[in-house]
Enzyme design. Structure first.
Site, PDB file in Angstrom:
ATOM      1  N   HIS A 102       0.840  -1.199   0.000  1.00 39.49           N
ATOM      2  CA  HIS A 102       0.000   0.000   0.000  1.00 39.49           C
ATOM      3  C   HIS A 102       0.878   1.254   0.000  1.00 39.49           C
ATOM      4  O   HIS A 102       2.048   1.200   0.427  1.00 39.49           O
ATOM      5  CB  HIS A 102      -0.884   0.034   1.259  1.00 39.49           C
ATOM      6  CG  HIS A 102      -1.995  -0.959   1.263  1.00 39.49           C
ATOM      7  ND1 HIS A 102      -2.268  -1.773   2.349  1.00 39.49           N
ATOM      8  CD2 HIS A 102      -2.942  -1.274   0.330  1.00 39.49           C
ATOM      9  CE1 HIS A 102      -3.315  -2.542   2.081  1.00 39.49           C
ATOM     10  NE2 HIS A 102      -3.739  -2.260   0.867  1.00 39.49           N
TER      11      HIS A 102
ATOM     12  N   CYS B 113      -2.861   0.502   9.514  1.00 42.32           N
ATOM     13  CA  CYS B 113      -3.914  -0.404   9.007  1.00 42.32           C
ATOM     14  C   CYS B 113      -4.908  -0.802  10.095  1.00 42.32           C
ATOM     15  O   CYS B 113      -6.036  -1.198   9.793  1.00 42.32           O
ATOM     16  CB  CYS B 113      -3.300  -1.684   8.454  1.00 42.32           C
ATOM     17  SG  CYS B 113      -1.962  -1.448   7.312  1.00 42.32           S
TER      18      CYS B 113
HETATM   19  N1  GLY Z   1      -2.770  -8.932   5.156  1.00 37.37           N
HETATM   20  C1  GLY Z   1      -3.226  -7.647   4.848  1.00 37.37           C
HETATM   21  C2  GLY Z   1      -3.515  -7.492   3.418  1.00 37.37           C
HETATM   22  O1  GLY Z   1      -2.891  -8.141   2.607  1.00 37.37           O
HETATM   23  O2  GLY Z   1      -4.379  -6.744   3.038  1.00 37.37           O
END
Ligand code: GLY
Length: 253
Positions: free
Chosen positions: A161, A248
């Site tokens: 991300h 997250c």
């Molecule tokens: N394990 C978090 C993701 O891959 O979105």
């Protein structure tokens, strides 16, 4: 300033979460304890924390940041790019509607995971990753503009991300590692470069002049200390095993 946060308790199924990390499977009991400390840190920063129940059907559901973008003017429910995560949005809708009158939705074929979105004031940088596509990013920018904000896309290729390697710490401080260090769109910020051996700590979170940062990254800690913010370390080793960063694990608004 943030006043609220939403988190979700890890499920036993967290051992089946998506990963590329090669660090082994998370230990459920340890993940629970680390998550409790994370919640405690948010409370220490002055936030009212809503704790949602675990969702056994969705091993990655504790990474709530990916399923909604909470702005000062509206919330946007995303459409995660990872197939196994798409259903996570369903139970988040009612929670988000408790806090926002204006709720928008990313629609297929658009995909967005909000771990790819970094807020800098009223502007939102959107990483084009394997999880967030151009159609989703354009929908997001249209919603942001509809509600008086702005957005722009960032090309990326190395990380899961955008915020895996980039964190805005307010007052022009930008924590960055890897491909994000040399991007022209970030030249105007005071760059705090995290060395590659501690790249995991490039995902740290500013919350009301405290920076939450993962425990065990001394070089990163020394770099962040230069900002003058208070630092609160949190051990998130079990979430790192699933490529998940500190940001997250919560929605902050
Ligand atoms: N394990 C978090 C993701 O891959 O979105």
């Amino acid at each position: 300033m943030f006043t609220k946060a939403i988190v979700r308790t890890p499920s036993k199924s967290i051992v089946d979460g998506i990963t590329s990390a090669n660090l082994g499977k998370p230990v459920y009991e340890k993940a629970l304890a680390q998550h409790a400390d994370y919640v405690e840190a948010l409370i220490e920063c002055g936030l009212d924390v809503t704790i949602l129940a675990a969702e056994e059907d969705y091993p990655d559901a504790c990474f709530v940041e990916d399923v909604a973008l909470m702005t000062p003017h509206c919330a946007i429910i995303t459409n995660p790019g990872a197939e196994s995560r798409k259903g996570e949005t369903q139970s988040m809708i009612a929670t988000v509607e408790d806090f926002y009158d204006r709720v928008e939705f990313i629609e297929a074929p658009g995909t967005v995971e909000a771990g790819d979105i970094m807020m800098v004031g009223e502007h939102y940088y959107i990483g084009l990753s394997d999880r967030t596509n151009g159609i989703g990013a354009m929908q997001m920018i249209n919603y942001l503009e509809k509600h008086g904000m702005s957005g722009s896309t960032v090309n990326m290729s190395e990380m899961l991300h955008l915020k895996t390697g980039l964190s805005y710490l307010e007052n022009n401080h930008l924590l960055a590692t890897g491909e994000f260090v040399s991007k022209p769109e970030f030249e105007k910020y005071d760059m705090l470069e995290i060395p590659s051996e501690e790249e995991y700590a490039a995902n740290s979170v500013w919350v009301n002049d405290t920076v939450l940062t993962p425990k065990g990254f001394p070089q990163a800690k020394a770099i962040i200390e230069k900002t003058g913010y208070k630092i609160r370390e949190i051990d998130v080793s079990e979430f790192q095993k699933l490529d998940g960063g500190l940001s997250c694990l919560s929605l902050r608004f």
